[in-house]
Structures are given as C-alpha cells and as structure tokens.
Design a protein around this motif. Structure first.
Motif, PDB file in Angstrom:
ATOM      1  N   THR A 184      38.574  10.939  19.988  1.00  0.00           N
ATOM      2  CA  THR A 184      39.176   9.947  20.880  1.00  0.00           C
ATOM      3  C   THR A 184      40.681  10.208  20.922  1.00  0.00           C
ATOM      4  O   THR A 184      41.384  10.038  19.918  1.00  0.00           O
ATOM      5  N   GLY A 202      40.020   3.802  19.327  1.00  0.00           N
ATOM      6  CA  GLY A 202      38.913   4.685  18.964  1.00  0.00           C
ATOM      7  C   GLY A 202      37.543   4.072  19.141  1.00  0.00           C
ATOM      8  O   GLY A 202      36.549   4.685  18.777  1.00  0.00           O
ATOM      9  N   GLY A 203      37.480   2.877  19.716  1.00  0.00           N
ATOM     10  CA  GLY A 203      36.208   2.159  19.721  1.00  0.00           C
ATOM     11  C   GLY A 203      35.393   2.249  20.990  1.00  0.00           C
ATOM     12  O   GLY A 203      34.294   1.715  21.038  1.00  0.00           O
ATOM     13  N   CYS A 204      35.896   2.906  22.049  1.00  0.00           N
ATOM     14  CA  CYS A 204      35.140   2.861  23.305  1.00  0.00           C
ATOM     15  C   CYS A 204      34.800   4.230  23.863  1.00  0.00           C
ATOM     16  O   CYS A 204      33.917   4.338  24.710  1.00  0.00           O
ATOM     17  N   GLY A 205      35.516   5.256  23.454  1.00  0.00           N
ATOM     18  CA  GLY A 205      35.188   6.608  23.902  1.00  0.00           C
ATOM     19  C   GLY A 205      35.692   6.975  25.288  1.00  0.00           C
ATOM     20  O   GLY A 205      35.444   8.094  25.746  1.00  0.00           O
ATOM     21  N   ALA A 206      36.401   6.079  25.971  1.00  0.00           N
ATOM     22  CA  ALA A 206      36.874   6.392  27.333  1.00  0.00           C
ATOM     23  C   ALA A 206      37.866   7.553  27.325  1.00  0.00           C
ATOM     24  O   ALA A 206      38.061   8.216  28.339  1.00  0.00           O
ATOM     25  N   CYS A 207      38.508   7.767  26.170  1.00  0.00           N
ATOM     26  CA  CYS A 207      39.546   8.802  26.103  1.00  0.00           C
ATOM     27  C   CYS A 207      39.027  10.074  25.428  1.00  0.00           C
ATOM     28  O   CYS A 207      39.822  10.869  24.928  1.00  0.00           O
ATOM     29  N   CYS A 238      43.098   8.674  21.962  1.00  0.00           N
ATOM     30  CA  CYS A 238      44.036   7.577  21.687  1.00  0.00           C
ATOM     31  C   CYS A 238      44.406   7.511  20.213  1.00  0.00           C
ATOM     32  O   CYS A 238      45.369   6.838  19.848  1.00  0.00           O
ATOM     33  N   LYS A 256      40.933   8.474  30.018  1.00  0.00           N
ATOM     34  CA  LYS A 256      41.298   7.081  30.295  1.00  0.00           C
ATOM     35  C   LYS A 256      41.674   6.300  29.041  1.00  0.00           C
ATOM     36  O   LYS A 256      41.129   6.541  27.961  1.00  0.00           O
ATOM     37  N   TYR A 257      42.543   5.321  29.262  1.00  0.00           N
ATOM     38  CA  TYR A 257      42.834   4.346  28.212  1.00  0.00           C
ATOM     39  C   TYR A 257      41.975   3.106  28.454  1.00  0.00           C
ATOM     40  O   TYR A 257      42.018   2.549  29.547  1.00  0.00           O
ATOM     41  N   ALA A 258      41.234   2.701  27.440  1.00  0.00           N
ATOM     42  CA  ALA A 258      40.499   1.445  27.599  1.00  0.00           C
ATOM     43  C   ALA A 258      40.615   0.549  26.381  1.00  0.00           C
ATOM     44  O   ALA A 258      40.420  -0.653  26.490  1.00  0.00           O
ATOM     45  N   CYS A 259      40.901   1.129  25.195  1.00  0.00           N
ATOM     46  CA  CYS A 259      41.033   0.249  24.022  1.00  0.00           C
ATOM     47  C   CYS A 259      42.147   0.693  23.087  1.00  0.00           C
ATOM     48  O   CYS A 259      42.739  -0.123  22.399  1.00  0.00           O
ATOM     49  N   GLY A 260      42.406   1.977  23.029  1.00  0.00           N
ATOM     50  CA  GLY A 260      43.485   2.472  22.167  1.00  0.00           C
ATOM     51  C   GLY A 260      43.169   2.423  20.685  1.00  0.00           C
ATOM     52  O   GLY A 260      44.041   2.638  19.853  1.00  0.00           O
TER      53      GLY A 260
HETATM   54  S1  FES Z   1      40.782   4.295  24.612  1.00  0.00           S
HETATM   55 FE1  FES Z   1      39.013   3.507  23.657  1.00  0.00          FE
HETATM   56  S2  FES Z   1      38.568   5.047  22.239  1.00  0.00           S
HETATM   57 FE2  FES Z   1      40.436   5.667  23.043  1.00  0.00          FE
END
Ligand code: FES
Ligand SMILES: Cc1cc2nc3c(=O)[nH]c(=O)nc-3n(C[C@H](O)[C@H](O)[C@H](O)COP(=O)(O)OP(=O)(O)OC[C@H]3O[C@@H](n4cnc5c(N)ncnc54)[C@H](O)[C@@H]3O)c2cc1C
Ligand code: FES
Length: 1276
Positions: free
Chosen positions: A83, A58-63, A85, A52-56
């Motif tokens: 990450t 590297g700060g959230c880990g969704a990807c 992204c 998933k994309y959630a921040c782009g």
């Molecule tokens: S989308 Fe948040 S770390 Fe990649």
C-alpha cells in the motif's frame, strides 16, 4: 559514524523509468510522491494519479502498487503488492515500482488484468479498481496460473464499496488454472448439469442468459510481455552499496546503513530512533497518534536480518523477514517435518492467513510485529506460548530474550535495551504429547484486527492426560498481550478432563480481568471468547489424544464436534440470470444488453480522472478544516495567530469572511458562538500545500465553555424531548379495537446502529475563481451539483449564473454526496474569493468520517396483535431515528421510513409513527434505502416474533400476511402485488427453499455448537421522491458535423452506470451505435436546475429526457433520411447541416406524478415499486459469534433491464452493503461524543471474504411496466 549533512541520492524506478531524488524527504510516502511529484511527471510526461488515496492507513488497498526488489538471500526478484500510502519513498532505494499506469493503458496496450476486470463488470465507480488491478497483477507476476485460493488471498486487502466483489473475483478467476466456464462447476454443482436451468417458471430456456461477459474474447496473458526488472538495479543489487545512505527531510532524517556493524553503531548514537521496516506500525501511529521520530534507522539493506536457518530442534527467522515470507517459510517447514513437530508453526499459519491483507503481510516484518507489541497482535500470543526466543544484538554482543509475558508486558528488565536490535527469532519445534493452537475472532474473516485472539499450548506427560506444562496468552483484552500464567501454574498436574476445564474457566476469568474498558469495548463478549477459546482448545486436545491412543482416551460426542470445525475459507461462486433481448432486436441496439461501464477500461488503467486527479492549477492553494472537539459548547475564543505565523499559511477562513449567508440558521457552514457536535466545522486554513494546511490546523487554539445538555443517544433525546421536526404518522383501521380481538399480543424493541457511507473517494472539491465577472468553476465529487451551485451562490452572494459546477465522475456516493458537498464547496469558494486563488479541499478519511454523518441509527418499539394462525390483525410501530444536530434530510428520512414500514404486508389495522431526534452528533443524512433498511428490520422482527409465538415458520407468517390481490397501501395508493408474489415464488423455487429448510433443521438437531439459519424475505421498495417536481429531468444532445454525438443530462455518474445507460438509450433512439456517442461530464452550465441523482430514479427520468432530445433530433432528420434512405448517418448529418437544420436539442421529462398529504395520511408518494425477494442461509458458531454466509439467492424485478450487467452489479453491491450494516459495520463513540471509528481499521465494511459462498442473482423475467422507459426499472 559520520552523518553527512547533505542527502544521498535516492535511486529507484517507476514503471521502468529511473527516479533520482536528490532531496528525498523521509516523511513523503510513495503515494504522495506518485500523485504529486512534478519532477517525475515532467520526466515521464505522465500523471501518476491512477494510484488512489482512500484511507492513508494501509487498510483499503486503493493505493496498491507493486514493488519489486532483488532478494539478497535467494538471489531472486521478489514482486510484492504494497500500500503506497504507508511506503516512505526512502525505503525504495534500489526498488522498481510498478503502478497501474505501468501495467497498461487504453492509449497503448491494455493488460489482460485491466481488460478482464472491466469487461467482467468488475468496476462501478472505479475508485478501487486500480488497487484491485495491482493486487491481481502482482499475483500473476508471481503465479501466472494462480489457484482461486491465491486469488482470494491476493484481493483480501482491497476494499470495494460498490460491486459486492463477485464480478471482480469473476475477472480474476479467468486466470485461474481450475476455473471453469460456469462459476459453480468447480464445486461439482453446476446448475447446467443439474437441470436447474430448465427455467420451469421462466418460459423458454433460450430466453435466460447466464453469462455477463464473453470470456473467449479476452486476450491471453503473456508473461513475456511484462516489464523486466531494471538491469541498472540488478547491477546495484549484485554489487551492493555498503556505505550508509542518509536522506534529510525538513523534520526527519532517514539513515540506511549498509552493514550490521554500522547499524549497531548508529543504534548507540541514536538510541531513541526506531528501526523502520514495513512502517505498518510506525506509519499509522505517526499519522493518527501524532508520534514523531526525528531520526529513522532503516535496516532494509542488512542481509543478516533476513537470514533463515533450520536446525533439528527449531527454526530461526531473521527479524526483517516479511510476514508473507514467514508464512512461506512456515508452510515449507510444515510440509517437511512430522506433524508433532510443527504444532506451533501450524498455529502461526492459521493466523497468518487472516492477519491483515496481502499488502500488509508483504510489508510488515516479523521483528516489527513482535517489537511493536500491538495489543491485538495475532502472532505474539502464539509465539509466547510456543517458547520463542528473541536473538538480540548490539555493539556489546548478542544475547537471548525469551518472548514471554514480561517481554510482552514491556518490563524493562525483559526488554531490548535502547542500543539493541532484534536480529532473529527462534521458534522451537513442538514435541510429541505437546499441543499448540491459535484462535481469533474478528468482525470480518480477513483484514480485521481480532476482538480477542489466543495462543494455547499444553504438554502432557507422555502417554497420559496429566498436564506437565501449560501456557495461555490472549490478545485484545488489555493494552498488551496478556499471559494467564498464574492459572496455568495452578493447573499443572491436573488431568485433561471436564473438572480441569471447569477449574480453568474459573481461574482464567479471574486472572484475565477485563476491566470496564478493553480495547474496542464489548467486555462481556470478550469474556465469553476467553472461555470459548479454551473450550475449543480443550476439545481439540481431546481429539488429538483420541487419535494418539484410541483405547485410553474418550471419544467426543458427535454433537460437540462442531465446536472444533473452523469455517472454511471458500471461494464465492454463483450464477447471474437475466432475460435475453428479443432475437429480433437489431444488433446495433444496446438496450437490454450487458454493456460494459463506459469508463470501465479507464477505471482499470487509472486513466479515469476523479476530482483530485485534476492537475494542480496555477497558484492553487490547499484547504484543511478545523473542527469542534466538543459535543455541545460555547466558543469563547478562536486564536489563529500561531497558525498564521507558520510558513506557507496564507489565511484562515472564518464565518466573518462569508459575504452572503452562512448556511441555514440550524446548520451553519462555519460555526459561530456555539458548536453542536464534535466534528462541526469552525474555520478553515488555506496554505500553499496540504501538509502545511494540516500542520496549521493543529496550531489553532479554540477555547470552549461546555454547555448542557449533551445528548448523544436516541434514549437521551427522548428523555430531553429533543426532536428535529414534528412526528410523522400514518394510521389505518381501528388499531385499539383490533388489539382487543386478537389471540396474542407481543411487544418488542429493535435497535439498528448507524452506517458510514464509506464511499472510497472521500469528499473533495476544487474551486477555481475566474478573473472576470465573479465567475467560479467548481469541480466537485457530488450527487447534486445544482445544490452545490445554489449553496455557493447564496454563500458568496452572487447570482447562480456565475457559478459552474462540473462532475466528471464520483467515487461512490450512496447518498453521502447529496447534501454535504455543498458545504465543502461553499467553504472552499469563500477561501477562493477571499484569497483570489484556486482552492483544493480533499478530506482525509478520518475527517470525512468525523464530519459527514451517515445512515440514521434507529430505535423501534412495536406491538403486534395476531391470531394463533399467524395472521396479524394489528401492528403499532413507533420509530425514533438519530438525526444528529441538524435537520438535513432527517424529516424526509422519517417520512420515507414510515411510508415504507409496511413493506410487503397487508395488515388491516396499522399505526406507524416516526420522529427524528436531535442529538449532539454530526447530522445524519441520506443513505441508500433512505430509512427502509432500518424500518423493515423492525417490521420483519415483528414477523419473526409472531412466528415464534405461534410456533410457525417465519416464511409461513410472511406468506400469510403478504399482499395477495390488488389493494391499497396504508397511504391509500393503489397497489398490485402480482410481481411481488412472482418474485417471492421464484425465490423459493430458485433457492430450493423447502428442501433446504429440512436440511437446516436436520443440521441443527445434530450439532450443538454450530447452528444454521435460513430465511426468505420479500421486498416492496418504492422508487423516487414524494414530489413531482423532483422527478423532472433534462438532457442536451448535440450532433456534430462528423456525425459524432455529445450527450449531456442531469444525472451524475456515481458508479451506477448512468452514463452507460444514457448512451444505450440515445443509441436506440438515434439508431446508431454507441461508438458514435460521448458523455463528457455533468455540468450545471449545460443542463441547469437538476435534481440530485438519488432515490434510484436517476437513470429512469434522465433516460426519458435523453430519449426526448433524441426523438426531437430524429424527427428533424426524418425528411433527410426519407430522401436518402440508403445514405449513412454521416451523409444525413452533413445534409442536415447544409439545410440549416439544428443539430442540437434539449430533452425534457416533466416527472412522474407524486405527492403525499401528511395531514390526511394519504397520497401517491411513489411513481412505482421495485420488488424482490431474497433467501439467505447462514451458520453461526455459538461459542464465538463467528458466522458464515452459506448461500444467498436474490430475485429482483428490474422489468426489462436497460443493462442487466449494471443492474445485477447494483443488486449485488447493495446486498453486500446491507450485509455490512447488519453484521460488521459499527460506529463507536466515546461518552463525550467523539467518533472513534474513523478508518477502515476500526470500521469494517465487508471484504471479499465476506461474500456469501454461493451468491445467485436473478432478474425476474418478462415483467413489464408501461410507466418507465422501455419498461425498465432501476435497481436500488
Ligand atoms: S489509501 Fe487505503 S491503503 Fe492506502
Ligand atoms: C491495515 C493494517 C492491518 C493490520 N492487521 C493486523 C492483524 O490483523 N493482526 C495483527 O496481528 N496485526 C495487524 N497489523 C499490525 C501489523 O502486523 C504490524 O503493524 C506489523 O507487523 C509491524 O511490522 P513493521 O515491519 O511494519 O513495523 P514498523 O512499523 O516498521 O516498526 C514497528 C516497531 O518495531 C521496531 N522494530 C522493527 N524491527 C526491529 C528490530 N529488528 N529490532 C528492534 N526493533 C524493531 C521499530 O523500532 C518500531 O518501533 C495491521 C497493520 C495494518 C497497517
Ligand atoms: S467500484 Fe469499487 S469502490 Fe466503487
């Protein structure tokens, strides 16, 4: 070095399948490639949208995905979570990528990680789940039986906004070697062992359940079943390609030399080209600061840069080694060498544990870290004081550069030359009488850049406390790491004592001047940290001296020792208690049981489809929004010409293109003539790809004329009399008279900052125009699809019946997807109608945070009159909330704030007033709690102020003033506090409050620099809307001829498990298992005119509608069942069909009665209340402001919970979200009204390391309410 114009072939593997890219574009990240690469999709016939994309950034880990590479130095395969992204695809040459789809699938085989996270209720909205799965999976590939600490470390870089992390951790703990059945057992404090579970006040022990999942049913982990590293890649690694590989993109060329010689030649040829390793510094800078590099040099294949060598005096680490590798190398060295030699290594390790998350540590290189010289770098201050040397190399040869203050300040004479590269880093051993330490203070324990950090080293003359050498360096205080060189020089020869400390503080504050600005602001706080760290270092060294020579050096007083102890990094533990269902309840009946979220397994495998996971439709276009850069200005002109010339750009949508209504007069969809805030939408570019659309928005030239006034704060708004709606007021008793009769009066002010929803799935919508009758299909991530439908209808000037909105699931809402999705849906719909093509609009995290607004900041003034006994006789509260530039929900938020201000307290004389300020900020909107979290802070502050004045404990003042008997609220609604009081008593009991209160007091007496606090707070939370029509709900239930049941209702699945609960209801009513049933989506075509899923009432009202529909159907089936009582469900349905009985029914709930008359200040605005009480113990470090959450106990009244696992999950998640509001989350604006905090790096929601060390949640047993469905209540 020849640079061929044709690209080389990029070879890597994804989930065991070979990817061969002939035109790899260096600007394409792995995330984009996985989600959008059609070649791969065709080859593998998979859609890899699980990542998933959630921040782009590297700060959230969704990807998170796993990248496996052959390590040329160790010869082993290294599995790393990264990450996606931030991973350029070109960096993947020879790598094997595993995504969540490659781990397991509901169609084939689930991986134990996936099964366990779902069955442990570790998924709510499920948007973070694939990332969590991948972090855990990677950990297990490296350590099949990890320790709990390793598990925490592995998950530290993954954010979840829904769950509160506890159930995610619980699922991971089932793999841990030391994990025990009871989550507290590992600490020797198992509740079962200690008789805590005798359920004194709970009745029979067997009624209370403490397990939400059955661990014994989990399939075992079998490491032999994992995908192997592709043999082809192994062959490639064993016989490495020495040739330079080049990948040409549209704008950027990626060059990856195979030898050091070639790299050095290339560096001469492209001196400006950066070396790209982890891309964790370059990537975010290219994305958000617009940095552009036409050539990138990748040294990843050059083994010389990954070498590690140990000598008798130090350690040399290759510049390409990742920070995770550096951590392992240092840890190994620390275990091998005597303590005195490893001071610098241990100081570095202290920071490496908390620096970023595991994924970033896996990606970021030591060389990249040092050379990028981030002002908040954690390692550079320590490396600098530790006398580190940089070994640099160029075609000219090698040389050494000291990593000193000149290098850190970027002085050309002390820096690498453009043709040089950093080959390795030499960190010398420390020596006897030398002491090195590291300090940092950040908003969160992990995954947060430090406010200030420091490296400190002192060398004392052997056997004495005379300073021979001293170095101190700070990060976070300027635009580079700052060395306090002058101060250190002046202190040479001083003795290590208090005199020196005083002088050092004075000198440091003088030398490390923090001007009016400093990165991240908070100048005063940062100045405090400068000396606090020094003080800690001073004590640390004293302690070491005492250890070295206890005769000569003084003892530190016990009271001061607390300054030295770092807060331990603990693994959260806790117990969840709920009432078991009646033993006579049929097994088939799922109501009241902890049923897993319906989509849980699909969340865990990445197969759950979110809005942006819908495959691209034919001729689909992308949209990007152009927003105002001014807070208040006249729009003089908008020049679209340059944007329209760009390749791929199809159109630009402006207000003139809107065929119908352009929003409301004070809240336009697209700005016309004037803008009222930074982030207001002005127009929207439509292009063939999202990249083209985003490039084009930068070319649109808007000229503004600034207007006065620019109002940003509540204080400014009050000054300018700038309000969005009239004042709301409630009054009871005679407040003026009461103030005259009280013993004491206190007045005070409370400020509560705003809060960003930070739902993991940003706002997104896909609008598909149909070919006939102006029909539109809209797929949207929304809490109120009917509102989207209505808004699109009025915007396009077409009847509502032509528009169908579909909501499959929403990746978190928290109120933020009630109103705003309609704006995005309407703008995208205008684009779709104008161009005739489908439009997809996916907001970047930055845009989402900039445009959408969030929780209202509050400024509250109170005056409270009370008797010396602590009894409050009069309370006058005036609140102002910052509504932003448009009304939105601000009037209702003000009303709810005022209605809920009294919380659990009965005060005879009250006056509550509230106003919503109009400012030049984006409009604030609905947010979980709807004013309650801000308002109660004012009320509870009054309580603590009274307690302080009366020298009473706050809990005594709370108890004294709580409702005790049946009474009327300030708005004259009848109210029985019995359950509230039960929650309070239960919470005191469960938390062992009184004995712990004594322990806390004892601790505080003994410790000077660390203090503990313990508080218990009651809660009376009103549920629902203050209007009956808002409680109506409908459902549509079909039974098909095979007996399967399709349930549709008006609620939206936001992660709160509403669909699961609805099927539980349907299952009970129809008396068939849930496996017969299905919910496909929420659609305005099946259930029309729905109300927003909000106000904690969605499951209740929709449950009633589902119940009604099922009861209608069952009634119709009754004669058939009676005729054939032994028949099966399928028999009855077949018979019903034969007898032409309709197998489809609409259910309807007319809604709870609710109204409020603001003229009279009275009404019955809420259908019912949810009660609760919570007790928390925290510890703070008075020197740094660091805090530790020791324990939280929550008791909530969910009555007969429909699904205790879901309700406990909601309680835990909302607690952690509230904790974020009060502790770490801070919106930062420039003086011009520009939001700075636009991503997870600047805006800190709690991470897994912020969960209380002990976190217990109990649902109040045996509480009944005749009002709600099956006597259940929802949890906020
Ligand atoms: S989308 Fe948040 S770390 Fe990649
Ligand atoms: C989400 C996130 C959280 C973070 N949190 C923290 C934190 O808590 N604390 C902290 O200190 N840092 C933090 N960082 C910053 C991180 O430590 C740095 O970004 C990282 O170390 C840079 O390494 P890299 O390999 O990714 O560099 P890259 O981005 O690949 O390169 C950075 C620069 O280094 C140069 N370079 C790289 N290698 C060499 C070489 N061998 N010779 C010459 N020049 C070279 C490149 O030319 C480039 O200019 C965080 C970053 C992110 C994205
Ligand atoms: S479940 Fe983690 S973000 Fe929603």
């Amino acid at each position: 070095m020849p640079c061929p114009s044709r690209s080389d072939e990029l070879i890597f593997f994804v989930n065991g399948r070979k990817v061969l890219e002939r035109n790899a574009d260096p600007e394409v990240t792995l995330l984009t490639f996985l989600r959008k690469n059609w070649t791969l999709l065709i080859m593998s016939s998979l859609r890899l949208t699980g990542t998933k994309y959630a921040c782009g950034r590297g700060g959230c880990g969704a990807c998170t995905v796993m990248v496996s590479k052959h390590d040329p130095v160790s010869g082993k395969i290294r599995h790393s979570s990264v990450t996606a992204c931030l991973v350029p695809i070109c960096s993947l040459y020879g790598a094997a990528v595993t995504t969540v789809e490659g781990v397991g699938s509901i169609k084939t085989r689930l991986h134990p990680v996936q099964e366990r996270i779902a069955k442990s209720h570790g998924t709510q909205c499920g948007f973070c789940t694939p990332g969590m799965v991948m972090s855990m999976y990677t950990l297990l590939r490296n350590h099949p039986h990890p320790s709990e600490e390793q598990l925490m470390e592995a998950l530290g870089g993954n954010l979840c906004r829904c769950t509160g992390y506890r159930p995610i951790l619980a699922s991971g703990q089932t793999f841990c070697a030391e994990s025990s059945g009871c989550q507290q057992k590992g600490r020797g404090t198992c509740c079962l062992d200690q008789g805590e579970n005798d359920a004194s006040s709970l009745g029979r022990q067997s009624d209370i359940c403490m397990e939400l999942f059955a661990k014994e049913e989990f399939q075992p982990l079998d490491p032999t079943q994992e995908l192997i590293f592709p043999p082809e890649l192994l062959r490639m690694a064993e016989n490495p390609e020495k040739r330079t590989l080049t990948f040409h993109g549209e704008r950027v060329t990626w060059i990856s030399p195979g030898t050091l010689k070639d790299l050095l030649e290339l560096k001469v040829k492209h001196p400006e080209a950066p070396l790209i390793l982890g891309n964790t510094s370059l990537g975010p800078a290219m994305k958000s600061q617009g940095h552009f590099h036409p050539v990138l040099l990748s040294p990843a294949r050059i083994s010389e840069l990954s070498m590690v060598s140990k000598t008798s005096d130090g350690l040399t680490i290759g510049a390409s080694c990742s920070l995770a590798q550096v951590k392992d190398i240092l840890a190994e060295r620390v275990s091998e060498l005597p303590e005195e030699k490893t001071q610098t290594y241990r100081a570095l390790l202290r920071h490496l544990k908390s620096l970023a998350g595991q994924q970033i540590r896996n990606m970021a290189s030591l060389g990249g870290h040092i050379v990028s010289r981030h002002c908040s770098s954690d390692l550079n201050p320590v490396l600098a004081v530790g006398n580190t040397t940089l070994n640099v190399i160029s075609e000219e040869g090698t040389r050494k550069i000291p990593l000193n203050r000149d290098f850190l300040a970027g002085l050309a004479s002390a820096d690498l030359k453009p043709e040089e590269i950093l080959e390795s880093v030499y960190i010398p051993h420390s020596q006897k009488w030398e002491f090195v330490s590291a300090f940092r203070q950040a908003q969160c324990q992990q995954n947060a850049l430090a406010h200030v950090n420091a490296g400190m080293r002192v060398l004392l003359k052997e056997g004495t406390d005379a300073i021979e050498d001293l170095s101190i360096a700070y990060g976070g205080v300027g635009d580079a790491t700052v060395s306090a060189h002058k101060s250190c020089q002046q202190l040479l020869g001083w003795r290590w004592n208090e005199l020196m400390l005083d002088e050092a503080c004075r000198l440091l504050l003088d030398e490390v001047s923090l001007p009016g600005w400093a990165p991240g602001g908070s100048v005063e706080f940062k100045r405090t940290l400068l000396v606090s760290f020094l003080f800690k270092f001073y004590l640390e060294v004293l302690q070491e001296l005492k250890r070295l020579d206890s005769h000569h050096f003084p003892e530190i007083s016990d009271r001061f020792l607390s300054a030295l102890e770092d807060f331990p990094a603990t693994v959260p533990q806790g117990v969840q208690r709920y009432q078991n269902v009646d033993s006579h309840q049929p097994l088939q009946d799922p109501v009241g049981r902890p049923i897993m979220h319906l989509s849980g397994l699909k969340h865990a495998t990445g197969e759950a489809i979110f809005c942006d996971d819908i495959p691209t439709v034919d001729k689909e276009l992308s949209m990007a929004l152009v927003t105002s850069t001014r807070a208040h200005a006249k729009i003089i002109s908008v020049d679209l010409s340059k944007a329209l010339e760009l390749p791929g750009v199809v159109d630009v949508i402006t207000a003139e293109d809107i065929p119908g209504t352009n929003g409301a007069e004070d809240d336009k969809l697209l700005a016309v003539d004037e803008v009222l805030c930074v982030g207001q939408i002005i127009c929207a570019v439509v292009a063939e790809t999202d990249v083209q659309a985003k490039h084009a928005i930068e070319k649109i030239k808007i000229t503004y004329e600034d207007l006065e006034p620019v109002i940003l704060t509540i204080k400014d708004a009050i000054k300018h009399n700038s309000f969005l709606c009239p004042e709301k007021k409630l009054e009871q008793g005679n407040i003026e008279e009461a103030f005259e009769k009280v013993d004491q009066i206190v007045e005070g002010e409370v400020h509560v900052g705003g809060q960003e929803h930070f739902y993991m799935e940003t706002q997104r919508v896909l609008v598909i125009p149909k070919t006939e009758d102006k029909e539109l299909d809209i797929y949207v991530s929304a809490q109120d699809p009917a509102h989207v439908q209505k808004t699109v209808s009025s915007t396009l000037n077409i009847p509502i019946n032509r528009i169908t909105c579909h909501v499959k699931r929403v990746g978190g809402g928290f109120g933020g997807k009630v109103g705003r999705p309609a704006v995005f849906g309407a703008i995208a719909a205008v684009g779709a109608i104008k161009t005739g093509y489908p439009i997809r609009l996916v907001l970047d995290r930055e845009d989402d945070m900039l445009i959408t607004g969030g929780r209202h900041p509050l400024f509250g003034k109170y005056k409270v009159g009370f008797m010396n006994s602590g009894r409050i006789r009069a309370l006058d509260i005036e609140c102002f909330i910052n509504g932003g530039c448009a009304l939105d929900d601000s009037e209702q938020v003000t009303e709810f704030l005022i209605l809920k201000l009294e919380n659990a307290y009965k005060i005879r004389n009250l006056r509550f007033r509230g106003r919503a300020c109009m400012t030049n900020l984006p409009s604030n909107t609905a947010f979980r709690g709807f004013g309650f979290p801000q308002g109660t802070l004012v009320t509870e502050s009054c309580i603590t102020a009274v307690a302080a004045k009366c020298r009473l404990l706050p809990e005594k003042v709370r108890e004294k003033n709580m409702y005790k008997t049946v009474d009327k609220t300030i708005y004259k609604q009848a109210f029985n506090p019995e359950t509230l009081i039960r929650c309070w008593n239960e919470c005191l009991d469960k938390s062992s409050f009184h004995s712990r209160r004594r322990q806390v007091e004892e601790f505080n007496k003994k410790n000077y620099w660390k203090k503990k606090g313990l508080a218990v707070v009651p809660m009376k939370f009103s549920v629902g809307f203050a209007a009956t029509s808002f409680h109506q709900a409908a459902a549509l239930v079909h039974i098909y001829t095979d007996g399967s049941v399709l349930v549709t209702h008006g609620g939206n699945e936001l992660g709160q498990g509403i669909h699961t609960k609805m099927l539980q209801v349907a299952s009970r009513e129809l008396k068939i298992p849930m496996s017969y049933m299905h919910i496909c989506e929420t659609s305005t075509a099946t259930v029309p005119n729905t109300i927003a899923t909000a106000a904690s009432i969605g499951s209740d009202v929709n449950g009633r509608a589902v119940q009604n529909a099922c009861q209608i159907l069952l009634k119709r089936l009754e004669p058939i069942i009676k005729k054939n009582p032994e028949g099966t469900w399928e028999d009855w349905i077949e018979a019903a069909f034969e007898r032409r009985i309709s197998l489809s029914a609409t259910g309807y709930f007319r809604g709870y009665k609710a109204f409020m008359d603001w003229e009279k200040g009275e009404g019955d605005p809420f259908p019912y209340y949810v009660y609760g009480a919570a007790c928390s113990e925290v510890e703070i470090d008075c020197l740094t402001g660091a805090h530790r959450k020791i324990r939280t106990d929550i008791v909530m009244d969910a009555c007969c919970s429909l699904n205790p696992a879901i309700d406990i999950g909601q309680i835990e998640g909302s607690f952690i979200q509230g904790m974020g509001l009060y502790t770490t989350e801070e919106l930062k604006y420039s003086p011009e009204g520009v939001l700075y905090s636009r991503g997870p790096d600047e805006y800190k929601i709690p991470t897994i390391t912020d969960v209380p060390e002990e976190f217990n949640v109990s649902l109040l047993p045996s509480s009944q309410t005749p009002l709600t469905i099956y006597s259940s209540k929802v949890s906020p």
